[in-house]
Design a protein around this motif. Structure first.
Motif, mmCIF file in Angstrom:
data_model
loop_
_atom_site.group_PDB
_atom_site.id
_atom_site.type_symbol
_atom_site.label_atom_id
_atom_site.label_comp_id
_atom_site.label_asym_id
_atom_site.label_seq_id
_atom_site.Cartn_x
_atom_site.Cartn_y
_atom_site.Cartn_z
ATOM 1 N N PRO A 249 20.513 11.415 -11.085
ATOM 2 C CA PRO A 249 19.377 11.560 -11.911
ATOM 3 C C PRO A 249 18.337 10.673 -12.623
ATOM 4 O O PRO A 249 17.229 11.071 -13.068
ATOM 5 C CB PRO A 249 20.232 12.128 -13.405
ATOM 6 N N ARG A 250 18.734 9.599 -12.507
ATOM 7 C CA ARG A 250 17.661 8.528 -12.899
ATOM 8 C C ARG A 250 16.763 8.087 -11.759
ATOM 9 O O ARG A 250 15.770 7.473 -12.090
ATOM 10 C CB ARG A 250 18.357 7.135 -13.270
ATOM 11 N N THR A 251 17.211 8.318 -10.500
ATOM 12 C CA THR A 251 16.303 7.942 -9.372
ATOM 13 C C THR A 251 15.764 9.011 -8.750
ATOM 14 O O THR A 251 14.837 8.820 -7.828
ATOM 15 C CB THR A 251 17.202 7.062 -8.331
ATOM 16 N N ALA A 252 16.226 10.350 -8.917
ATOM 17 C CA ALA A 252 15.387 11.553 -8.317
ATOM 18 C C ALA A 252 13.615 11.561 -8.639
ATOM 19 O O ALA A 252 13.427 11.238 -9.720
ATOM 20 C CB ALA A 252 15.979 12.842 -9.041
ATOM 21 N N PHE A 253 13.069 11.788 -7.634
ATOM 22 C CA PHE A 253 11.634 11.464 -7.810
ATOM 23 C C PHE A 253 11.124 12.517 -8.689
ATOM 24 O O PHE A 253 10.072 12.198 -9.644
ATOM 25 C CB PHE A 253 10.898 11.786 -6.577
ATOM 26 N N ALA A 254 11.526 13.757 -8.894
ATOM 27 C CA ALA A 254 11.181 14.676 -9.871
ATOM 28 C C ALA A 254 11.287 14.042 -11.276
ATOM 29 O O ALA A 254 10.370 14.305 -12.142
ATOM 30 C CB ALA A 254 11.935 16.156 -9.960
ATOM 31 N N ASP A 255 12.164 13.386 -11.420
ATOM 32 C CA ASP A 255 12.461 12.680 -12.910
ATOM 33 C C ASP A 255 11.661 11.510 -13.029
ATOM 34 O O ASP A 255 11.397 11.138 -14.408
ATOM 35 C CB ASP A 255 13.712 12.413 -13.305
ATOM 36 N N ARG A 256 11.005 10.884 -12.103
ATOM 37 C CA ARG A 256 9.876 10.228 -12.335
ATOM 38 C C ARG A 256 8.604 10.790 -12.535
ATOM 39 O O ARG A 256 7.738 10.144 -13.285
ATOM 40 C CB ARG A 256 9.816 9.106 -11.109
ATOM 41 N N ILE B 12 7.931 13.741 -13.691
ATOM 42 C CA ILE B 12 7.963 14.626 -15.048
ATOM 43 C C ILE B 12 8.044 13.727 -16.278
ATOM 44 O O ILE B 12 9.077 13.070 -16.267
ATOM 45 C CB ILE B 12 9.085 15.759 -14.993
ATOM 46 N N GLY B 13 7.258 13.687 -16.826
ATOM 47 C CA GLY B 13 7.281 12.754 -18.085
ATOM 48 C C GLY B 13 8.289 12.751 -19.020
ATOM 49 O O GLY B 13 9.238 11.730 -19.232
ATOM 50 N N PRO B 14 8.471 13.735 -19.748
ATOM 51 C CA PRO B 14 9.500 13.948 -20.848
ATOM 52 C C PRO B 14 10.915 14.088 -20.176
ATOM 53 O O PRO B 14 11.174 14.485 -19.240
ATOM 54 C CB PRO B 14 9.324 15.217 -21.319
ATOM 55 N N GLY C 106 7.588 22.287 -17.237
ATOM 56 C CA GLY C 106 7.249 21.000 -17.869
ATOM 57 C C GLY C 106 5.572 21.181 -18.382
ATOM 58 O O GLY C 106 5.405 20.848 -19.391
ATOM 59 N N ALA C 107 4.849 21.625 -17.506
ATOM 60 C CA ALA C 107 3.382 21.911 -17.807
ATOM 61 C C ALA C 107 3.332 22.810 -18.874
ATOM 62 O O ALA C 107 2.420 22.767 -19.749
ATOM 63 C CB ALA C 107 2.485 22.375 -16.458
ATOM 64 N N ILE C 108 4.097 24.019 -18.821
ATOM 65 C CA ILE C 108 3.936 25.179 -19.784
ATOM 66 C C ILE C 108 4.520 24.746 -21.007
ATOM 67 O O ILE C 108 4.062 25.215 -22.047
ATOM 68 C CB ILE C 108 4.646 26.402 -19.045
ATOM 69 N N ILE C 109 5.618 23.915 -21.227
ATOM 70 C CA ILE C 109 6.198 23.372 -22.282
ATOM 71 C C ILE C 109 5.278 22.289 -22.866
ATOM 72 O O ILE C 109 4.900 22.443 -24.038
ATOM 73 C CB ILE C 109 7.480 22.697 -21.749
ATOM 74 N N THR D 231 -0.619 18.629 -18.737
ATOM 75 C CA THR D 231 0.204 18.308 -17.564
ATOM 76 C C THR D 231 1.650 17.895 -17.729
ATOM 77 O O THR D 231 2.147 17.725 -18.912
ATOM 78 C CB THR D 231 -0.305 17.493 -16.471
ATOM 79 N N GLU D 232 2.532 18.001 -16.814
ATOM 80 C CA GLU D 232 3.983 17.737 -16.840
ATOM 81 C C GLU D 232 4.427 16.332 -16.866
ATOM 82 O O GLU D 232 5.639 15.773 -17.250
ATOM 83 C CB GLU D 232 4.753 18.406 -15.777
ATOM 84 N N SER D 233 3.223 15.693 -16.505
ATOM 85 C CA SER D 233 3.603 14.008 -16.137
ATOM 86 C C SER D 233 3.479 13.217 -17.420
ATOM 87 O O SER D 233 3.852 12.208 -17.313
ATOM 88 C CB SER D 233 2.530 13.466 -15.145
ATOM 89 N N GLU D 234 3.064 13.655 -18.713
ATOM 90 C CA GLU D 234 2.832 12.863 -19.615
ATOM 91 C C GLU D 234 4.182 13.014 -20.533
ATOM 92 O O GLU D 234 4.561 14.025 -20.786
ATOM 93 C CB GLU D 234 1.566 13.300 -20.564
ATOM 94 N N ASP D 235 4.450 11.737 -21.033
ATOM 95 C CA ASP D 235 5.806 11.814 -21.879
ATOM 96 C C ASP D 235 5.462 12.218 -23.247
ATOM 97 O O ASP D 235 4.464 12.152 -23.561
ATOM 98 C CB ASP D 235 6.803 10.413 -21.435
ATOM 99 N N LEU D 236 6.466 12.380 -24.148
ATOM 100 C CA LEU D 236 6.472 12.705 -25.433
ATOM 101 C C LEU D 236 5.696 11.879 -26.169
ATOM 102 O O LEU D 236 5.025 12.283 -27.186
ATOM 103 C CB LEU D 236 7.677 12.946 -26.014
ATOM 104 N N ALA D 237 5.867 10.509 -25.870
ATOM 105 C CA ALA D 237 4.985 9.319 -26.670
ATOM 106 C C ALA D 237 3.528 9.523 -26.255
ATOM 107 O O ALA D 237 2.997 9.505 -27.680
ATOM 108 C CB ALA D 237 5.648 8.023 -26.366
#
Length: 958
Positions: A15-22, A24-26, A781-784, A857-863
């Protein structure tokens, strides 16, 4: 091309290395907190509430399992190794070039340049605008014309735009005829034909070496030098054209113009071409920056983007986009061009190539190419081979009756690709990379052995250029790599790009462009393939393109996809031409009405007109949805003539319209086709397929949903996907049977068979690493993220349009019109104040004037999302301070934004608010503060006083 799904390389991912988790920001915890703020317990519950059941797909994406980043690169290496890189001396508008390492590393491979957005907010775009002004100066100086744009999509489409411009300038009401030199590049001729057919323009080709033929033409295009290499004096031809009331268009080789008399000195009205050989690799056809330059008096009708010089509020010179910027949004169905994206990143590279080499360096490179061609020709003559043309720049045409194919095959066996012109003629193009060994190999291919040393000589004679060029200091100041490196860094630091902060532009999807996705485009096996090299030398490209087209078809629910269109606007045109071709094949040529909602992206209407259609606007209701009653009324009125409807889905207002399936059925029942604009596909991938819920055709923006970076306004790729009945009418290409349906295709949309093929590995890599689950998670993620921002901002700014349960799709619109009426603070004031907070503004006043359209977008994290919310909330407090009189209505930090460091350091600070309020409205800004280089720019001044090339240095003196 058919899809060929590969067997994935085994690649365990945690889960920490899957590209999708890199990508998708949050994190999972952050996503849960965001959902709670929206009022939902889980992502599926939100999606069920936001996305209409009628459009949801019930078939999961059939894509290969997601690859890790190392595995994806390993698979790309396999594909790259299937390509064979030979020395290509084919020419035809594509030439070998050396990209200086300092430009390769610090522009093309630098996210500070490639993640920037189109410079619609000029105060935070001064670096790339200066680079583009340099580009315009290069084009203007070399062509000998006063005004150049920045830039066009490629040479073929630039020539087609020149045809349309010539017609407008001539002010003829009837379509008329356009004359084209038979020695023009063959792909250019065919792109012109494709664009002329729906406009009713007749295209006539003729050998112009004998002068102009009889006939009534509104314009003429001549190639300089010709595709055969021939160079001739343009002046007699241009004079003859003007005497008959024609516009003279010249398609010119930019490097040749360093040695040849510029077309402007011969009286040309318009000059077009490509800047590819200024340091931009072949890339199997693109992306490359096209160019256009025009004479005085027609610049306000020129298509594309024009950078101009204006002043900021302190009177200091500042750059901005001028005149017809985004004319599609202003003029809509009256627009004269549908171009939206340009090739900015490639124009920047070409401009820096000129800055680094300077006029002397460019002339030396040109002289090298010319000298090698002269040397080659002399050796051929000595060996008894006929050289057709006496005057040439870098391309030699040799006559070998009956054995041209044999010569080309022999050269290929020796590692060199030549051009098979016909059964009796071979074309050989020299360039910056040509060496004596290459010339010797070509001699051997012709059977010329033991050639003695032959003098280089000259094949230009009286056609040589005498006028100076690139005299501005910028082209003389950065000769060392150290100086060039610092110049590039200085420009980069003036701008806000995605590497610095979130770019929350609505409808533009400024998401992560991952390094692993970008890395392969500079590999020699992808970068150094000529677009017209034998197709077996591009086996890896063909396989990659087939897989990508297949994946895109699977994602969208269409039967076939073509990646040829090299911009979203060109994908629109390709889709509409497919509809046009379909109706014609059924004997229904009379169907020419295109319905377009009033909220549509401006290029939709412009593309429809260019496809020969009549635009009829459909109203939108107060909720931003298509007014179904008005739709039915327009269908009833135009039913027999209805060709299509163009719908953006989710809507341009950022809403999942519930009526979309009814809209599709109503149009189909009337005999029309449904075009769903794919600009907002980022909200559909994995959840819905346009080809399943009623659409017949869509273009997709690979530079949005599928991670090709904007690059400051380009490159873009706009593939077109169609259902089976439209597949016969996809783009084709005269030089590549494999690129599309040859008998029924609409012709080439771009100059290269597969468009900007050199950047397709980016989207291939994104899809390969995300896999089906990752793509769906990105959409969720984009919709959220959009609904999270809407929920957080709605207590402070009204959210203009929402769908079911008050939800939005992938973007939301903050409405400032009531605030402006009550306080005088405008949406533009908020946009400029966001610069002080370190943010690029959201989309300003589109699709509704006085609003801000926000897409996280889905790429920005919560911060980062919260940082943006904090900025907007603090700005709302500042607006309240204006409203209650705490801040002066005219002298406040919003009206005076943005604030430069210089403006704060003055001893004569006269504002009622403090310097700290201006610069550091939030404590977090004290770390990593972005300082804009200029204050608010006077837009109108720049249009009234148009300067579109490098101003003299004294313009920048205090």
């Amino acid at each position: 091309m058919t899809a060929q799904f590969f067997a994935p390389v085994a690649s365990p991912q945690t889960p920490r290395t899957a590209f999708a988790d890199r990508h998708i920001g949050p994190s999972g915890d952050e996503r849960s907190r965001m959902l709670a703020a929206i009022g939902y317990s889980g992502a599926e519950a939100l999606i069920d509430a936001a996305v209409p059941e009628a459009i949801r797909t019930h078939r999961p994406l059939a894509l290969p399992p997601a690859l890790s980043e190392p595995a994806a690169l390993a698979r790309l290496r396999e594909l790259a190794e299937k390509n064979t890189v030979l020395t290509s001396m084919i020419g035809l508008g594509y030439h070998g070039t050396h990209t200086p390492g300092v430009i390769l590393r610090n522009v093309l491979e630098n996210p500070g340049w490639y993640t920037a957005y189109t410079p619609y907010q000029p105060e935070i775009s001064q670096g790339r605008l200066e680079a583009l002004l340099n580009f315009q100066t290069v084009i203007g100086d070399l062509t000998g014309l006063p005004v150049a744009n920045a830039s066009m999509l490629d040479e073929g489409t630039a020539a087609a735009e020149a045809m349309a411009l010539s017609h407008r300038v001539g002010k003829r009401k009837e379509p008329g005829a356009f004359l084209v030199d038979a020695d023009a590049l063959p792909q250019t001729i065919e792109v012109i034909r494709t664009r002329a057919v729906p406009l009713g323009i007749e295209v006539v080709t003729a050998d112009l070496s004998a002068g102009l033929p009889e006939g009534d033409f509104f314009g003429v295009l001549v190639q300089y030098p010709g595709a055969s290499g021939a160079v001739r004096d343009l002046t007699p031809l241009v004079d003859a054209a003007h005497a008959r009331g024609m516009q003279a268009v010249v398609a010119a080789d930019l490097l040749a113009l360093t040695l040849l008399r510029p077309p402007g000195e011969s009286g040309a009205d318009i000059v077009v071409g490509s800047a590819q050989r200024f340091g931009v690799p072949f890339g199997f056809g693109g992306p490359h920056a096209g160019y256009m330059a025009v004479r005085e008096g027609i610049q306000r009708q020129m298509p594309g983007r024009l950078v101009g010089v204006s002043v900021d509020v302190d009177g200091r010179p500042a750059y901005r986009l001028a005149l017809q910027t985004r004319e599609q949004h202003i003029r809509r169905e009256k627009a004269t061009s549908n171009i939206c994206t340009a090739q900015v990143l490639l124009a920047v590279m070409a401009s820096m190539y000129a800055v680094y080499h300077g006029p002397e360096g460019l002339a030396a490179i040109a002289q090298h190419a010319h000298g090698q061609a002269v040397h080659l020709a002399a050796g051929l003559r000595e060996g008894g081979v006929e050289v057709v043309h006496e005057h040439f720049f870098d391309t030699v045409l040799a006559r070998v009756p009956g054995r041209a194919a044999e010569v080309v095959a022999t050269a290929r066996a020796l590692g060199v690709n030549l051009r098979l012109a016909d059964a009796d003629h071979v074309g050989i193009a020299c360039d910056e990379t040509t060496t004596g060994e290459h010339v010797a190999a070509v001699w051997r291919a012709f059977g010329v052995e033991g050639v003695a040393e032959v003098p280089a000589g000259d094949a230009l004679d009286s056609l040589r250029r005498e006028s100076p060029y690139l005299t501005h200091p910028v082209f003389h100041a950065h000769r060392s790599e150290t100086a060039m490196l610092r110049y590039l860094r200085r420009l980069q630091d003036k701008d806000i790009a995605l590497d610095r902060s979130m770019i929350p532009l609505g409808s533009c999807t400024m998401k992560l462009n991952a390094t692993t996705e970008m890395e392969p485009i500079t590999w020699p096996e992808f970068a150094n393939i000529h677009p017209f090299a034998p197709v077996e030398q591009a086996a890896g490209y063909v396989e990659l393109i087939g897989e990508l087209e297949g994946w895109l078809a699977e994602i969208t629910g269409y039967a076939r996809v073509s990646v040829q269109p090299n911009a979203g606007s060109q994908g629109e045109l390709a889709g509409l031409l497919a509809i046009r071709g379909y109706h014609a094949s059924r004997g229904e040529e009379h169907r020419n009405v295109c319905l377009i909602p009033s909220s549509a992206h401006g290029t939709n209407a412009a593309s429809a007109v260019m496809a020969g259609m009549k635009v009829v606007v459909v109203k939108c209701d107060d909720g931003g949805n298509i007014d179904v009653d008005d739709l039915h009324a327009k269908i009833a009125k135009h039913g027999d003539a209805l060709a299509a409807i163009m719908v953006t889905y989710p809507s341009t207002h950022g809403v999942f319209e519930e009526s979309i399936t009814e809209v599709c059925k109503s149009v189909h029942d009337a005999g029309g086709q449904v075009y769903v604009d794919g600009a907002n596909l980022n909200a559909l991938v994995g959840l819905a397929r346009p080809g399943e819920f009623g659409s017949d055709v869509s273009h997709l923006n690979l530079h949005k949903t599928f991670c090709i970076p904007h690059g400051g306004g380009g490159p873009g790729v706009g593939p077109v996907g169609v259902r089976e009945h439209l597949a016969p009418f996809l783009p084709s290409h005269p030089l590549r049977a494999e690129a599309g349906p040859q008998d029924t295709g609409v012709g080439p949309i771009s100059a290269a068979p597969w468009g900007s093929a050199g950047i397709l590995p980016i989207s291939w890599t994104y899809i390969a690493m995300m896999g089906a689950d990752g793509l769906r998670s990105a959409t969720e993620g984009a919709i959220i993220a959009a609904n999270y921002l809407a929920a957080k901002l709605s207590p402070h700014f009204p959210i203009l349009y929402t769908g079911r349960d008050g939800l939005v799709a992938h973007e939301c619109i903050a409405d400032l019109r009531k605030i402006t009426k009550e306080t005088g603070v405008t949406a533009e004031d908020v946009a400029k104040r966001l610069i002080d907070y370190g943010f690029h503004a959201p989309t300003l006043s589109f699709p509704v004037a006085g609003t801000l359209m926000i897409e996280p977008t889905e790429s920005e994290d919560l911060a980062e999302l919260d940082r943006f919310v904090d900025a907007m909330v603090e700005i709302r407090r500042e607006i309240e301070a204006v409203a209650d009189g705490t801040l002066d209505a005219e002298d406040n930090p919003l009206r005076n934004a943005p604030h430069t460091a210089d403006s704060l350091l003055t001893e004569d600070w006269k504002h009622a608010y403090t310097r700290e309020t201006a610069a550091y409205p939030l404590p977090s800004l004290r770390e990593g503060k972005y300082w804009p280089p200029v204050r608010r720019i006077d837009q109108a001044y720049g249009d009234r006083n148009l300067i579109c090339s490098c101003p003299p240095p004294e313009a920048f003196e205090d």
